[in-house]
Write an enzyme that holds these catalytic residues in place. Structure first.
Site, mmCIF file in Angstrom:
data_model
loop_
_atom_site.group_PDB
_atom_site.id
_atom_site.type_symbol
_atom_site.label_atom_id
_atom_site.label_comp_id
_atom_site.label_asym_id
_atom_site.label_seq_id
_atom_site.Cartn_x
_atom_site.Cartn_y
_atom_site.Cartn_z
ATOM 1 N N SER A 99 -5.295 -6.654 -4.991
ATOM 2 C CA SER A 99 -5.943 -8.014 -4.940
ATOM 3 C C SER A 99 -4.966 -8.913 -5.576
ATOM 4 O O SER A 99 -4.891 -10.158 -5.496
ATOM 5 C CB SER A 99 -7.184 -7.913 -5.698
ATOM 6 O OG SER A 99 -7.069 -7.334 -7.177
ATOM 7 N N ARG A 100 -3.953 -8.599 -6.409
ATOM 8 C CA ARG A 100 -3.017 -9.337 -7.028
ATOM 9 C C ARG A 100 -1.584 -8.762 -7.399
ATOM 10 O O ARG A 100 -1.612 -7.382 -7.087
ATOM 11 C CB ARG A 100 -3.435 -9.651 -8.517
ATOM 12 C CG ARG A 100 -4.699 -10.352 -8.604
ATOM 13 C CD ARG A 100 -5.150 -10.723 -10.071
ATOM 14 N NE ARG A 100 -5.745 -9.706 -10.928
ATOM 15 C CZ ARG A 100 -5.326 -9.546 -11.944
ATOM 16 N NH1 ARG A 100 -4.400 -10.195 -12.695
ATOM 17 N NH2 ARG A 100 -6.033 -8.533 -13.003
ATOM 18 N N ASN A 134 -1.669 1.870 -7.730
ATOM 19 C CA ASN A 134 -0.830 0.716 -8.350
ATOM 20 C C ASN A 134 -1.892 0.268 -9.376
ATOM 21 O O ASN A 134 -1.428 -0.387 -10.633
ATOM 22 C CB ASN A 134 -0.722 -0.278 -7.086
ATOM 23 C CG ASN A 134 -0.259 -1.634 -8.032
ATOM 24 O OD1 ASN A 134 0.870 -1.981 -8.190
ATOM 25 N ND2 ASN A 134 -1.396 -2.326 -7.736
ATOM 26 N N SER A 177 6.409 2.895 -14.527
ATOM 27 C CA SER A 177 6.865 1.821 -15.218
ATOM 28 C C SER A 177 8.102 2.297 -16.169
ATOM 29 O O SER A 177 8.098 3.681 -16.460
ATOM 30 C CB SER A 177 6.040 1.191 -16.500
ATOM 31 O OG SER A 177 6.587 0.435 -17.413
ATOM 32 N N ALA A 210 0.831 7.074 -21.002
ATOM 33 C CA ALA A 210 -0.084 6.778 -19.633
ATOM 34 C C ALA A 210 0.662 6.942 -18.419
ATOM 35 O O ALA A 210 0.737 7.845 -17.529
ATOM 36 C CB ALA A 210 -1.014 5.736 -19.529
ATOM 37 N N ILE A 218 8.371 -7.392 -13.976
ATOM 38 C CA ILE A 218 8.092 -8.114 -12.533
ATOM 39 C C ILE A 218 6.941 -9.367 -12.803
ATOM 40 O O ILE A 218 6.181 -9.357 -13.590
ATOM 41 C CB ILE A 218 7.400 -7.176 -11.692
ATOM 42 C CG1 ILE A 218 8.020 -5.667 -11.509
ATOM 43 C CG2 ILE A 218 7.133 -7.796 -10.170
ATOM 44 C CD1 ILE A 218 9.456 -5.801 -11.100
ATOM 45 N N TYR A 220 0.288 2.994 -23.344
ATOM 46 C CA TYR A 220 0.839 2.563 -22.242
ATOM 47 C C TYR A 220 2.187 3.629 -21.860
ATOM 48 O O TYR A 220 2.230 4.341 -20.841
ATOM 49 C CB TYR A 220 1.609 1.387 -22.318
ATOM 50 C CG TYR A 220 1.505 0.811 -20.873
ATOM 51 C CD1 TYR A 220 1.013 0.656 -19.781
ATOM 52 C CD2 TYR A 220 2.878 0.227 -20.595
ATOM 53 C CE1 TYR A 220 1.255 -0.085 -18.649
ATOM 54 C CE2 TYR A 220 3.290 -0.096 -19.283
ATOM 55 C CZ TYR A 220 2.456 -0.385 -18.110
ATOM 56 O OH TYR A 220 2.727 -1.128 -17.142
ATOM 57 N N GLY A 235 -5.672 -1.955 -6.725
ATOM 58 C CA GLY A 235 -5.146 -3.225 -7.605
ATOM 59 C C GLY A 235 -4.175 -3.969 -6.383
ATOM 60 O O GLY A 235 -3.399 -4.637 -6.858
HETATM 61 P P1 NDP Z 1 -1.697 -7.088 -12.596
HETATM 62 O O1 NDP Z 1 -2.500 -7.423 -13.865
HETATM 63 O O2 NDP Z 1 -1.221 -8.458 -11.987
HETATM 64 O O3 NDP Z 1 -3.016 -6.743 -11.328
HETATM 65 C C1 NDP Z 1 -3.614 -5.522 -12.019
HETATM 66 C C2 NDP Z 1 -4.585 -5.174 -10.688
HETATM 67 O O4 NDP Z 1 -5.114 -3.980 -11.071
HETATM 68 C C3 NDP Z 1 -5.485 -5.996 -10.169
HETATM 69 O O5 NDP Z 1 -5.649 -5.926 -8.777
HETATM 70 C C4 NDP Z 1 -6.850 -5.294 -11.047
HETATM 71 O O6 NDP Z 1 -8.062 -5.741 -10.051
HETATM 72 C C5 NDP Z 1 -6.474 -4.055 -10.656
HETATM 73 N N1 NDP Z 1 -7.271 -3.216 -11.828
HETATM 74 C C6 NDP Z 1 -7.215 -3.278 -13.017
HETATM 75 N N2 NDP Z 1 -8.104 -2.463 -13.488
HETATM 76 C C7 NDP Z 1 -8.756 -1.927 -12.830
HETATM 77 C C8 NDP Z 1 -9.574 -0.666 -12.540
HETATM 78 N N3 NDP Z 1 -10.256 -0.338 -13.660
HETATM 79 N N4 NDP Z 1 -10.366 -0.448 -11.222
HETATM 80 C C9 NDP Z 1 -9.606 -1.073 -10.339
HETATM 81 N N5 NDP Z 1 -8.478 -1.980 -10.181
HETATM 82 C C10 NDP Z 1 -8.135 -2.245 -11.458
HETATM 83 O O7 NDP Z 1 -0.849 -6.131 -12.566
HETATM 84 P P2 NDP Z 1 0.603 -5.879 -11.865
HETATM 85 O O8 NDP Z 1 0.644 -6.157 -10.517
HETATM 86 O O9 NDP Z 1 1.688 -6.489 -12.690
HETATM 87 O O10 NDP Z 1 0.825 -4.305 -11.978
HETATM 88 C C11 NDP Z 1 0.644 -3.444 -11.164
HETATM 89 C C12 NDP Z 1 1.037 -2.029 -11.606
HETATM 90 O O11 NDP Z 1 2.501 -1.961 -11.905
HETATM 91 C C13 NDP Z 1 0.490 -1.514 -13.035
HETATM 92 O O12 NDP Z 1 0.046 -0.216 -12.905
HETATM 93 C C14 NDP Z 1 1.129 -1.824 -13.753
HETATM 94 O O13 NDP Z 1 1.279 -0.935 -14.998
HETATM 95 C C15 NDP Z 1 2.709 -1.580 -13.198
HETATM 96 N N6 NDP Z 1 3.953 -2.287 -13.728
HETATM 97 C C16 NDP Z 1 3.943 -3.679 -13.897
HETATM 98 C C17 NDP Z 1 5.008 -4.407 -14.542
HETATM 99 C C18 NDP Z 1 4.961 -5.906 -14.601
HETATM 100 O O14 NDP Z 1 5.962 -6.323 -15.280
HETATM 101 N N7 NDP Z 1 4.060 -6.539 -14.019
HETATM 102 C C19 NDP Z 1 6.100 -3.487 -15.028
HETATM 103 C C20 NDP Z 1 5.828 -2.190 -14.801
HETATM 104 C C21 NDP Z 1 4.958 -1.541 -14.128
HETATM 105 P P3 NDP Z 1 -8.662 -7.372 -10.407
HETATM 106 O O15 NDP Z 1 -7.829 -8.344 -9.453
HETATM 107 O O16 NDP Z 1 -10.053 -7.137 -9.587
HETATM 108 O O17 NDP Z 1 -8.735 -7.540 -11.696
#
Ligand code: NDP
Length: 248
Positions: free
Chosen positions: A19-20, A95, A147, A163, A193, A160, A17
């Site tokens: 990429s973003r 991540n 989380s 998990a 976040i 969630y 993950g």
């Molecule tokens: P985003 O939705 O911004 O990014 C999700 C990332 O995961 C992307 O890079 C996406 O790839 C990748 N991804 C999703 N599904 C798959 C898959 N099946 N295989 C490979 N890559 C995958 O998420 P966040 O940055 O917000 O979250 C990152 C982590 O932090 C997660 O585990 C989330 O649960 C956790 N988190 C986030 C919080 C928040 O408030 N944002 C709070 C607490 C925990 P692609 O770009 O190609 O879609």
């Protein structure tokens, strides 16, 4: 990018993950600390390429691999490619995640399974795939992004909660079994976040209840990852980065 006193020169990091959002900040922080980085995305390859370009411009090696981390063969192919192009990962950051909001009565079996597979099974698959090389090297760092929802109701749903709680159990189980091999395994548990994932929740009451009064920045989670990587005596722990959100 957070400035770091951690020296990761010569290390290879794999960030799922990457990429973003939070993963992007972690990938960039690891590169800033000297690591070469495999930026793993699922479908948004162009977003991954933008991260890799930035890392290369800063003088580190970076590749982008599109993979579904919930599927074993995809993970094996991903780790194989990273090994051939950058070297076996010394650092794994699990991540990648999804947070599809479902009320109790709207949660079906398919969504429950998807949440467990992408948020939890993925960490098992990626860890198993990188472990042989870490063990052979006698050094490794694994960080799982959990989380606050592992220990609170949160706003996403029980799929969630389950998990992320499972991910923290996986963290402690691996940590205990790998400490003697020079491999630490920890979790970071962010509160809300400022990423794409938080977008649908931005206008809910949740954010008003964050004691620091704002969303966290992805770089603030990345700082905690760097701290964990630097400390060989820190293992089996979950570090909260949550702006004071209460865990009850
Ligand atoms: P985003 O939705 O911004 O990014 C999700 C990332 O995961 C992307 O890079 C996406 O790839 C990748 N991804 C999703 N599904 C798959 C898959 N099946 N295989 C490979 N890559 C995958 O998420 P966040 O940055 O917000 O979250 C990152 C982590 O932090 C997660 O585990 C989330 O649960 C956790 N988190 C986030 C919080 C928040 O408030 N944002 C709070 C607490 C925990 P692609 O770009 O190609 O879609």
């Amino acid at each position: 990018m957070p400035q770091s006193s951690v020296d990761l020169g010569g290390r290879v990091a794999l960030v799922t993950g990457g990429s973003r959002g939070i993963g992007r900040a972690i990938a960039e922080a690891l590169a800033d600390a000297g690591a070469d980085v495999a930026v793993i995305c699922h479908q948004r390859v162009e977003r991954g390429e933008a991260v890799a370009e930035k890392i290369r411009a800063a003088g580190r090696r970076a590749i982008v691999v599109a993979a579904d981390v919930s599927v074993r063969q995809s993970v094996l192919d991903m780790v194989d490619r990273v090994g051939r192009e950058l070297g076996s990962p010394d650092i794994l950051v699990n991540n990648a995640g999804i947070a599809t909001v479902r009320e109790l009565d709207d949660l079906d079996e398919a969504e429950f399974d998807r949440s467990i597979n992408v948020n939890l099974k993925s960490a098992f698959l990626c860890t198993q795939a990188v472990l042989p090389a870490m063990r052979a090297r006698g050094w490794g760092r694994i960080v799982n992004i959990s989380s606050v929802a592992a220990r609170t109701a949160g706003v996403v749903g029980v799929h969630y909660n389950a998990a992320k709680a499972g991910l923290e159990g996986l963290t402690r189980g691996y940590a205990a079994r790998l400490a003697s091999a020079g491999i630490t395994v920890n979790a970071i548990a962010p509160g809300p976040i400022d990423t794409d994932m938080a977008e649908p929740l931005r206008h809910t009451e949740t954010f008003k209840r964050i004691p620091v009064g704002r969303l966290g920045a992805p770089t603030e989670v990345a700082q905690a990852v760097l701290m964990v990587l630097a400390n060989a005596f820190l293992t089996g722990q979950t570090i909260g980065v949550n702006g004071g959100v209460r865990l009850d």
